[in-house]
Scaffold this motif. Structure first.
Motif, PDB file in Angstrom:
ATOM      1  N   LEU A 110      11.523   5.490 -10.485  1.00 53.18           N
ATOM      2  CA  LEU A 110      11.220   4.199 -10.829  1.00 53.18           C
ATOM      3  C   LEU A 110      11.852   2.662 -10.569  1.00 53.18           C
ATOM      4  N   THR A 111      12.863   3.191  -9.975  1.00 51.65           N
ATOM      5  CA  THR A 111      13.811   2.328  -9.556  1.00 51.65           C
ATOM      6  C   THR A 111      13.176   1.708  -8.297  1.00 51.65           C
ATOM      7  N   ARG A 112      13.268   2.122  -7.573  1.00 56.65           N
ATOM      8  CA  ARG A 112      13.297   2.357  -6.243  1.00 56.65           C
ATOM      9  C   ARG A 112      11.749   1.660  -5.924  1.00 56.65           C
ATOM     10  N   LEU A 113      10.826   2.456  -7.302  1.00 61.27           N
ATOM     11  CA  LEU A 113       9.796   1.329  -7.158  1.00 61.27           C
ATOM     12  C   LEU A 113       9.027   0.274  -7.955  1.00 61.27           C
ATOM     13  N   GLY A 114      10.765  -0.896  -8.123  1.00 60.08           N
ATOM     14  CA  GLY A 114      10.549  -1.559  -8.780  1.00 60.08           C
ATOM     15  C   GLY A 114      10.233  -1.804 -10.242  1.00 60.08           C
ATOM     16  N   LEU A 115      10.038  -0.162 -11.060  1.00 60.02           N
ATOM     17  CA  LEU A 115      10.270  -0.744 -12.461  1.00 60.02           C
ATOM     18  C   LEU A 115      11.326  -0.929 -13.250  1.00 60.02           C
ATOM     19  N   ALA A 126      16.459  12.313 -14.489  1.00 61.46           N
ATOM     20  CA  ALA A 126      17.383  11.961 -13.430  1.00 61.46           C
ATOM     21  C   ALA A 126      16.703  11.028 -12.267  1.00 61.46           C
ATOM     22  N   THR A 127      16.297  12.368 -11.570  1.00 59.99           N
ATOM     23  CA  THR A 127      15.479  11.560 -10.688  1.00 59.99           C
ATOM     24  C   THR A 127      14.017  10.497 -10.619  1.00 59.99           C
ATOM     25  N   ALA A 128      13.380  11.346 -11.716  1.00 62.16           N
ATOM     26  CA  ALA A 128      12.539  10.125 -12.009  1.00 62.16           C
ATOM     27  C   ALA A 128      12.913   8.670 -11.901  1.00 62.16           C
ATOM     28  N   ARG A 129      14.192   8.802 -12.498  1.00 67.82           N
ATOM     29  CA  ARG A 129      14.340   7.405 -12.801  1.00 67.82           C
ATOM     30  C   ARG A 129      14.995   7.018 -11.372  1.00 67.82           C
ATOM     31  N   ARG A 130      15.272   6.955 -10.199  1.00 66.45           N
ATOM     32  CA  ARG A 130      15.745   7.147  -9.514  1.00 66.45           C
ATOM     33  C   ARG A 130      14.762   6.471  -8.108  1.00 66.45           C
ATOM     34  N   PRO A 172       5.230  -5.694 -12.018  1.00 65.33           N
ATOM     35  CA  PRO A 172       5.598  -4.072 -11.878  1.00 65.33           C
ATOM     36  C   PRO A 172       4.929  -2.968 -13.012  1.00 65.33           C
ATOM     37  N   HIS A 173       4.394  -1.855 -11.849  1.00 66.31           N
ATOM     38  CA  HIS A 173       3.540  -0.805 -12.804  1.00 66.31           C
ATOM     39  C   HIS A 173       3.460   0.508 -11.554  1.00 66.31           C
ATOM     40  N   GLU A 224       0.702  -0.862  -0.282  1.00 64.22           N
ATOM     41  CA  GLU A 224       0.216   0.082  -0.161  1.00 64.22           C
ATOM     42  C   GLU A 224       0.569   1.465   0.206  1.00 64.22           C
ATOM     43  N   THR A 225       1.782   1.671   0.512  1.00 60.09           N
ATOM     44  CA  THR A 225       2.945   2.339   0.206  1.00 60.09           C
ATOM     45  C   THR A 225       3.142   2.856  -1.022  1.00 60.09           C
ATOM     46  N   LEU A 226       4.042   1.553  -1.488  1.00 63.25           N
ATOM     47  CA  LEU A 226       4.211   1.398  -2.891  1.00 63.25           C
ATOM     48  C   LEU A 226       3.461   2.182  -3.452  1.00 63.25           C
TER      49      LEU A 226
END
Length: 489
Positions: A283-288, A277-281, A315-316, A256-258
């Motif tokens: 997305l990586t943390r969120l598993g995309l 760059a921020t967006a990619r970081r 992942p989404h 739920e947090t993610l």
């Protein structure tokens, strides 16, 4: 004493007891929890199961039929063995009694006159006490599982591996539908799951317990006694089920947090306020995955819960806006989204993860609208053969629409008419007037009038190939910009 539960065979092998097996050899592996003297014809109302019943023979019936019924009552009550004192009051044992003991695997033992019943009871009590000490030690260590979890940050597979070693059980977990409940813990065979919510926990060789959760069980825990181990009992298995429930709650909270973080990130991506760059970081943390292109999908007509279930294994990021859902993820999202009954979705072309979503959003919205109009489950932007010839720049598209369709759009808005819809429907049906009129629920003469009015306002002769192509491209551009009304049902 042997490192396992006491069995009838353990008693039979004890040199101090000098017991002799009369019948029922197949049941020597039965476990023994207690030994009790009873001279009643039917002691079963006072039994719990796994007892050795000792008798001098006073309560043993004399007739063959009643002797057999006596033994069957004890066996049905879960008695482990019947111990008869030799040379006292035991009547002659009929063949039918002995046959019943063999058929059922119900051990019948003879106790020498020189061996008091108290000696058997003490032997069993000592074994039970030792087993109780083992179970208590196992319980205390299993109850420390929460401390391990907090202090050592164990993953699920390691945690349950420890619980298995301490409890003496092989542990399995699954959802009510038989799918994996926690990562790293295997799924049991579905035939051991209870068919009713209040089913007893005991199954052959172990236990099955619900994993509690708000609103009903999250699934089931199945524990089978491990060969060569000392199973610690139901209380320990119940605590393992509680640990599983806590793990499930933690996993749900993390998901739920993610999910919330993903929705916030997608909202910012749609507004183009994140640096790549921020967006990619994020997305990586969120598993995309970042090693392939991402797509944006607009889903219409899908309930929240159904869409979440369909995407649970993929992942989404997902954001709800009004009645629509925006989903960002890999192109593989196509499969679970198209499986949703009654939903219509539009998918953009792949673009770089973390890049601008401005074009992708317009593509997905256009494709979703096209999916609704055509009744398709999913439309990819670019599948339309005409659309690929249109420029991506919105200003150029808007100029094309204004030049060709500007007066038609103004007329439709001022008169609440449907000239644009009528012309588009006629073109989509390969200029078959009767088919288009039927789709619009109007008379063919009415459609012919609308087409003449449309031609007059646009200044284009629809019988000309050049004009037809220009008008068709303008209609597609209007669609892409969202400047058209829905097609007829």
């Amino acid at each position: 004493m042997a490192e396992h539960k006491m069995t009838v065979e353990d008693l039979l092998r004890s040199p101090a007891l000098q017991l002799r097996l009369i019948a029922g050899e197949a049941g020597l592996g039965r476990s023994v929890s207690w030994a009790h003297v009873s001279e009643l014809d039917d002691p079963t109302p006072w039994l719990l199961g796994a007892e050795v019943i000792m008798t001098t023979g006073i309560g043993v019936p004399r007739s063959a039929a009643r002797q057999r019924a006596y033994l069957e009552r004890l066996d049905d009550a879960g008695v482990s063995a019947l111990a008869l004192s030799a040379q006292l009051h035991v009547p002659p044992l009929h063949q039918t009694f002995l046959e019943a003991a063999e058929e059922r695997g119900m051990p019948v033992l003879e106790v020498p006159l020189a061996v008091p019943f108290i000696a058997i009871a003490q032997e069993v009590a000592a074994a039970v006490q030792e087993d109780a000490r083992h179970r208590l030690g196992a319980q205390l260590q299993v109850f420390g599982a929460l401390r391990w979890l907090a202090a050592e940050d164990l993953d699920t597979a390691t945690l349950f591996g420890r619980l298995e070693r301490l409890s003496g059980y092989d542990v399995y977990l699954c959802t009510p539908q038989g799918r994996p409940l926690l990562p790293g813990v295997p799924v049991p065979s579905l035939d051991v799951l209870p068919s009713e919510p209040d089913a007893p926990p005991t199954i052959p060789g172990g236990f099955v317990l619900p994993v509690p959760a708000p609103g009903g069980p999250a699934g089931f825990l199945v524990a089978f006694e491990r060969e060569g181990a000392r199973p610690a009992g139901l209380a320990v298995v119940q605590h393992i089920a509680t640990v599983a429930a806590l793990q499930v709650a933690m996993a749900r909270h993390e998901r739920e947090t993610l999910r919330r973080e993903g929705a916030e990130t997608l909202a910012e991506l749609l507004q183009d306020v994140l640096e790549p760059a921020t967006a990619r970081r994020r997305l990586t943390r969120l598993g995309l995955p970042l090693d392939a292109g991402t797509v944006l999908v607009v889903v219409k007509g899908a309930p929240d819960a159904a869409l979440r279930r369909a995407l649970a294994e993929h992942p989404h990021l997902m954001l709800r806006r009004g009645d629509d859902h925006y989903v960002l993820g890999p192109p593989e999202l196509r499969s679970p989204i198209t499986s949703l009954p009654g939903a219509h979705a539009g998918m953009s072309r792949p673009f770089a993860p973390g890049g601008s979503t401005r074009m992708a959003r317009r593509e997905a919205v256009w494709a979703a609208t096209r999916a609704v109009e055509s009744g398709q489950a999913l439309v990819h932007y670019g599948d339309d053969k005409t659309g690929r010839w249109l420029p991506e720049d919105t200003e150029t598209l808007a100029a094309l629409v204004e030049d060709v369709l500007g007066e038609v759009l103004a007329y439709d808005e001022a008169h609440d008419s449907r000239l644009l819809t009528s012309a588009r429907t006629w073109m989509e049906r390969d200029r078959r007037t009767d088919d288009a009129a039927a789709a619009l629920h109007i008379h063919p003469n009415t459609l012919a009038y609308r087409l003449r009015r449309f031609a007059a306002l646009t200044g284009r002769d629809l019988s000309s190939s050049d004009s037809f192509a220009e008008v068709w491209l303008a209609i597609q551009a209007a669609r892409q910009l969202g400047l058209h009304d829905p097609a007829p049902s």
